[in-house]
Design a protein around this motif. Structure first.
Motif, PDB file in Angstrom:
ATOM      1  N   LYS A 165      10.762   3.657   3.449  1.00  0.00           N
ATOM      2  CA  LYS A 165       9.609   3.020   2.779  1.00  0.00           C
ATOM      3  C   LYS A 165       8.488   2.613   3.216  1.00  0.00           C
ATOM      4  O   LYS A 165       6.957   2.155   2.625  1.00  0.00           O
ATOM      5  N   GLU A 166       8.199   3.266   4.125  1.00  0.00           N
ATOM      6  CA  GLU A 166       6.654   4.052   4.532  1.00  0.00           C
ATOM      7  C   GLU A 166       6.092   5.008   3.203  1.00  0.00           C
ATOM      8  O   GLU A 166       5.169   4.800   3.022  1.00  0.00           O
ATOM      9  N   ASP A 169       5.400   2.770   0.223  1.00  0.00           N
ATOM     10  CA  ASP A 169       3.558   1.936   0.073  1.00  0.00           C
ATOM     11  C   ASP A 169       2.245   3.336   0.296  1.00  0.00           C
ATOM     12  O   ASP A 169       1.533   2.550  -0.098  1.00  0.00           O
ATOM     13  N   GLU A 170       3.626   4.385  -0.066  1.00  0.00           N
ATOM     14  CA  GLU A 170       2.358   5.454   0.459  1.00  0.00           C
ATOM     15  C   GLU A 170       2.066   5.403  -1.066  1.00  0.00           C
ATOM     16  O   GLU A 170       0.690   5.905  -1.489  1.00  0.00           O
ATOM     17  N   CYS A 172       1.975   3.646  -3.570  1.00  0.00           N
ATOM     18  CA  CYS A 172       2.075   2.658  -4.358  1.00  0.00           C
ATOM     19  C   CYS A 172       0.167   2.262  -3.731  1.00  0.00           C
ATOM     20  O   CYS A 172      -0.433   2.285  -4.705  1.00  0.00           O
ATOM     21  N   ARG A 173      -0.008   3.421  -2.623  1.00  0.00           N
ATOM     22  CA  ARG A 173      -1.714   3.401  -2.040  1.00  0.00           C
ATOM     23  C   ARG A 173      -2.087   3.899  -3.033  1.00  0.00           C
ATOM     24  O   ARG A 173      -3.088   3.828  -3.210  1.00  0.00           O
ATOM     25  N   GLY A 177      -2.933   0.102  -6.040  1.00  0.00           N
ATOM     26  CA  GLY A 177      -1.620  -1.314  -5.391  1.00  0.00           C
ATOM     27  C   GLY A 177      -2.265  -2.171  -7.001  1.00  0.00           C
ATOM     28  O   GLY A 177      -1.823  -1.707  -7.921  1.00  0.00           O
ATOM     29  N   ASP A 182       3.205  -3.359  -7.315  1.00  0.00           N
ATOM     30  CA  ASP A 182       4.396  -4.105  -6.075  1.00  0.00           C
ATOM     31  C   ASP A 182       5.504  -4.395  -7.676  1.00  0.00           C
ATOM     32  O   ASP A 182       6.556  -5.017  -6.225  1.00  0.00           O
ATOM     33  N   LYS A 185       7.742  -1.476  -5.698  1.00  0.00           N
ATOM     34  CA  LYS A 185       8.087  -2.583  -4.291  1.00  0.00           C
ATOM     35  C   LYS A 185       9.380  -3.451  -4.886  1.00  0.00           C
ATOM     36  O   LYS A 185      10.338  -3.401  -3.923  1.00  0.00           O
TER      37      LYS A 185
END
Length: 260
Positions: A165-166, A169-170, A172-173, A177, A182, A185
């Motif tokens: 998950k971490e 998120d990275e 997707c950053r 974004g 989204d 995710k």
């Protein structure tokens, strides 16, 4: 199943961020359920780009100042993201490496055939085929950063999920974004939590693809890879998963009978 060490520690995260410069750009997004004819918007008259990074029909052109800047920024984020995804093509699945398979499949190889499974599966009532394909493409994407964590690594399931998950998120950053990040995710979480019929089917495809690959390696390398069949036996959730798995097992049994 990968050979690269996890990159989820603070130190490794700093190293990873130095690999690709931070992107402040807006996201590159694509309409998921519209005709590809919408690409003709690039030939339209001056205006402002729509919120998804493309131009509304008749409203804009590539030569508008704002539009050109937006496309350039989106391209930078997209190429950074895709460069990171290259690791999925080069990282080998660890289970095969641990069994001494020469030239084993990569993470991307595995996900690609799963997506093909979703594409060729027979029509099923109330099943969104497109969503199955998307989930198959996304489900292991975080392994571009954390690598392929297998049961033999001794990492608890909750910790594995946290690391992935971490990493997601990275990624997707880096993508910048927005809507597509989204969606990635959401698709990943849906698979991880087995929270839809589509996720359950794709989880079955994940197992079917693995045992089919095991059968192929048994045939090519003269090995017996029982553990992959034993670890998946009785764990298929859908009718199609059970049917396809049974076919793979039938072919394996037939081969083993001839061999021994």
């Amino acid at each position: 199943m990968a050979m690269k060490p996890p990159l989820s520690s603070p130190t490794s995260t700093r190293l990873f961020r130095s690999f690709l410069s931070p992107c402040s750009a807006s996201p590159l997004t694509l309409r998921s359920r519209e005709s590809t004819s919408s690409f003709a918007v690039f030939c339209s008259s001056p205006g402002n780009p729509s919120s998804d990074g493309f131009f509304s029909k008749g409203s804009s052109s590539l030569h508008s100042t704002n539009g050109s800047s937006s496309i350039s920024s989106n391209a930078s984020s997209a190429i950074d993201f895709l460069t990171l995804c290259h690791r999925l093509k080069t990282t080998k699945r660890k289970g095969w490496v641990n069994h001494g398979i020469k030239g084993p499949e990569s993470i991307a190889d595995h996900m690609y055939r799963m997506a093909i499974m979703a594409l060729i599966a027979p029509d099923l009532s109330n099943i969104d085929r497109e969503r199955c394909i998307k989930i198959a493409i996304v489900h292991d994407i975080a392994e571009a950063i954390v690598g392929d964590i297998t049961p033999s690594d001794g990492v608890p399931k909750a910790e594995k999920s946290r690391r992935e998950k971490e990493a997601l998120d990275e990624m997707c950053r880096i993508l910048g974004g927005g809507l597509r990040a989204d969606e990635i995710k959401e698709l990943w979480a849906e698979y991880e939590n087995n929270s839809s019929v589509e996720a359950s089917i794709v989880k079955d495809f994940d197992k079917v693809e693995m045992i089919l690959q095991a059968l192929e390696y048994e045939t090519e390398h003269g090995k017996v890879l029982d553990e992959f069949f034993l670890s998946t036996a009785g764990k298929f959730q859908s009718d199609i998963g059970k049917s396809w798995a049974a076919e793979v097992v039938k072919r394996r049994n037939s081969r083993l009978e001839k061999r021994f």
